[in-house]
Design a protein around this motif. Sequence first.
Motif, PDB file in Angstrom:
ATOM      1  N   GLN A  81       0.838  -1.192   0.000  1.00  0.00           N
ATOM      2  CA  GLN A  81       0.000   0.000   0.000  1.00  0.00           C
ATOM      3  C   GLN A  81       0.878   1.249   0.000  1.00  0.00           C
ATOM      4  O   GLN A  81       1.845   1.329   0.743  1.00  0.00           O
ATOM      5  N   VAL A  82       0.537   2.178  -0.879  1.00  0.00           N
ATOM      6  CA  VAL A  82       1.244   3.461  -0.950  1.00  0.00           C
ATOM      7  C   VAL A  82       0.226   4.585  -0.990  1.00  0.00           C
ATOM      8  O   VAL A  82      -0.886   4.403  -1.477  1.00  0.00           O
ATOM      9  N   GLU A  83       0.624   5.726  -0.460  1.00  0.00           N
ATOM     10  CA  GLU A  83      -0.233   6.903  -0.508  1.00  0.00           C
ATOM     11  C   GLU A  83       0.463   7.994  -1.293  1.00  0.00           C
ATOM     12  O   GLU A  83       1.684   8.137  -1.229  1.00  0.00           O
ATOM     13  N   HIS A  84      -0.328   8.742  -2.034  1.00  0.00           N
ATOM     14  CA  HIS A  84       0.163   9.857  -2.840  1.00  0.00           C
ATOM     15  C   HIS A  84      -0.682  11.072  -2.496  1.00  0.00           C
ATOM     16  O   HIS A  84      -1.901  10.974  -2.402  1.00  0.00           O
ATOM     17  N   CYS A  85      -0.044  12.198  -2.337  1.00  0.00           N
ATOM     18  CA  CYS A  85      -0.762  13.434  -2.074  1.00  0.00           C
ATOM     19  C   CYS A  85      -0.650  14.331  -3.299  1.00  0.00           C
ATOM     20  O   CYS A  85       0.450  14.582  -3.796  1.00  0.00           O
ATOM     21  N   LEU A  86      -1.789  14.795  -3.798  1.00  0.00           N
ATOM     22  CA  LEU A  86      -1.809  15.679  -4.955  1.00  0.00           C
ATOM     23  C   LEU A  86      -2.384  17.027  -4.532  1.00  0.00           C
ATOM     24  O   LEU A  86      -3.509  17.098  -4.047  1.00  0.00           O
ATOM     25  N   THR A  87      -1.594  18.069  -4.731  1.00  0.00           N
ATOM     26  CA  THR A  87      -2.034  19.418  -4.388  1.00  0.00           C
ATOM     27  C   THR A  87      -3.043  19.909  -5.429  1.00  0.00           C
ATOM     28  O   THR A  87      -3.117  19.363  -6.534  1.00  0.00           O
ATOM     29  N   PRO A  88      -3.803  20.957  -5.105  1.00  0.00           N
ATOM     30  CA  PRO A  88      -4.715  21.519  -6.112  1.00  0.00           C
ATOM     31  C   PRO A  88      -3.986  21.956  -7.384  1.00  0.00           C
ATOM     32  O   PRO A  88      -4.506  21.793  -8.488  1.00  0.00           O
ATOM     33  N   GLU A  89      -2.762  22.484  -7.249  1.00  0.00           N
ATOM     34  CA  GLU A  89      -1.984  22.906  -8.424  1.00  0.00           C
ATOM     35  C   GLU A  89      -1.623  21.706  -9.293  1.00  0.00           C
ATOM     36  O   GLU A  89      -1.708  21.760 -10.515  1.00  0.00           O
ATOM     37  N   GLN A  90      -1.192  20.615  -8.668  1.00  0.00           N
ATOM     38  CA  GLN A  90      -0.857  19.408  -9.424  1.00  0.00           C
ATOM     39  C   GLN A  90      -2.101  18.818 -10.084  1.00  0.00           C
ATOM     40  O   GLN A  90      -2.031  18.277 -11.174  1.00  0.00           O
ATOM     41  N   ALA A  91      -3.229  18.934  -9.410  1.00  0.00           N
ATOM     42  CA  ALA A  91      -4.472  18.383  -9.952  1.00  0.00           C
ATOM     43  C   ALA A  91      -4.930  19.135 -11.200  1.00  0.00           C
ATOM     44  O   ALA A  91      -5.501  18.545 -12.103  1.00  0.00           O
ATOM     45  N   LYS A  92      -4.667  20.453 -11.245  1.00  0.00           N
ATOM     46  CA  LYS A  92      -5.093  21.240 -12.405  1.00  0.00           C
ATOM     47  C   LYS A  92      -4.239  20.974 -13.628  1.00  0.00           C
ATOM     48  O   LYS A  92      -4.731  20.910 -14.748  1.00  0.00           O
ATOM     49  N   ARG A  93      -2.947  20.869 -13.468  1.00  0.00           N
ATOM     50  CA  ARG A  93      -2.065  20.707 -14.613  1.00  0.00           C
ATOM     51  C   ARG A  93      -0.807  19.940 -14.201  1.00  0.00           C
ATOM     52  O   ARG A  93       0.235  20.517 -13.984  1.00  0.00           O
ATOM     53  N   PRO A  94      -0.901  18.613 -14.106  1.00  0.00           N
ATOM     54  CA  PRO A  94       0.285  17.844 -13.721  1.00  0.00           C
ATOM     55  C   PRO A  94       1.355  17.910 -14.800  1.00  0.00           C
ATOM     56  O   PRO A  94       1.036  18.077 -15.973  1.00  0.00           O
ATOM     57  N   PRO A  95       2.608  17.772 -14.406  1.00  0.00           N
ATOM     58  CA  PRO A  95       3.688  17.780 -15.397  1.00  0.00           C
ATOM     59  C   PRO A  95       3.625  16.542 -16.280  1.00  0.00           C
ATOM     60  O   PRO A  95       3.001  15.540 -15.930  1.00  0.00           O
ATOM     61  N   GLU A  96       4.284  16.628 -17.423  1.00  0.00           N
ATOM     62  CA  GLU A  96       4.271  15.528 -18.383  1.00  0.00           C
ATOM     63  C   GLU A  96       4.748  14.225 -17.764  1.00  0.00           C
ATOM     64  O   GLU A  96       4.224  13.162 -18.055  1.00  0.00           O
ATOM     65  N   ASP A  97       5.742  14.280 -16.858  1.00  0.00           N
ATOM     66  CA  ASP A  97       6.277  13.045 -16.301  1.00  0.00           C
ATOM     67  C   ASP A  97       5.331  12.385 -15.296  1.00  0.00           C
ATOM     68  O   ASP A  97       5.590  11.309 -14.798  1.00  0.00           O
TER      69      ASP A  97
END
Length: 177
Positions: A81-97
């Motif tokens: 099990q792993v957890e990932h946190c995505l900020t609102p900025e990352q959610a709007k436009r994540p980087p290509e990678d």
Amino acid sequence: MSRLLFALPLIALAACGNEPDVQMENASVGEVAREMQKQTSDSFIAPGKWQQTVKLLEIEAPGMPPQAKEMMQKAMGEVRQVEHCLTPEQAKRPPEDFFAKANQNCRYDHFNWGGGKIDLKLNCTLPQGSMTMVQTGEYRPGGYSMEVTQTISSAASAEPMVMTMAVDARRVGDCDG
């Protein structure tokens, strides 16, 4: 390679905020990422804490030393099990990678995404061989479930190693601190 194993299922998170319909063949990781970004509106994905579980279902490893095979057999059925946190900025436009963090020597044979379904095949050239990853499954706004099969070929073995995993993820709340 394990980085690629856990990074690629994050692709499924991209569908959580929208219902993109993307069908591509013989496309680079970057081309798929750009097309998925074009499909988004205000929220690429739901920000917050996501929990992903990975369970090894099956492994075929011809020619593997007995000790290594025994270790892999013990891993069968265990859940990682792993957890990932995505900020609102990352959610709007994540980087290509975001779509495939590792090896840039990868191309999608096909990438089909839409209507709650995902079906993709990714081929990668590795320093000592190659890897093919097939993912099929379903997504919904708060999570996804898929089966992932990796086939790894190397010069060190006459036959490829094949692993099949179940990957499930869901948004579990807001990010910590």
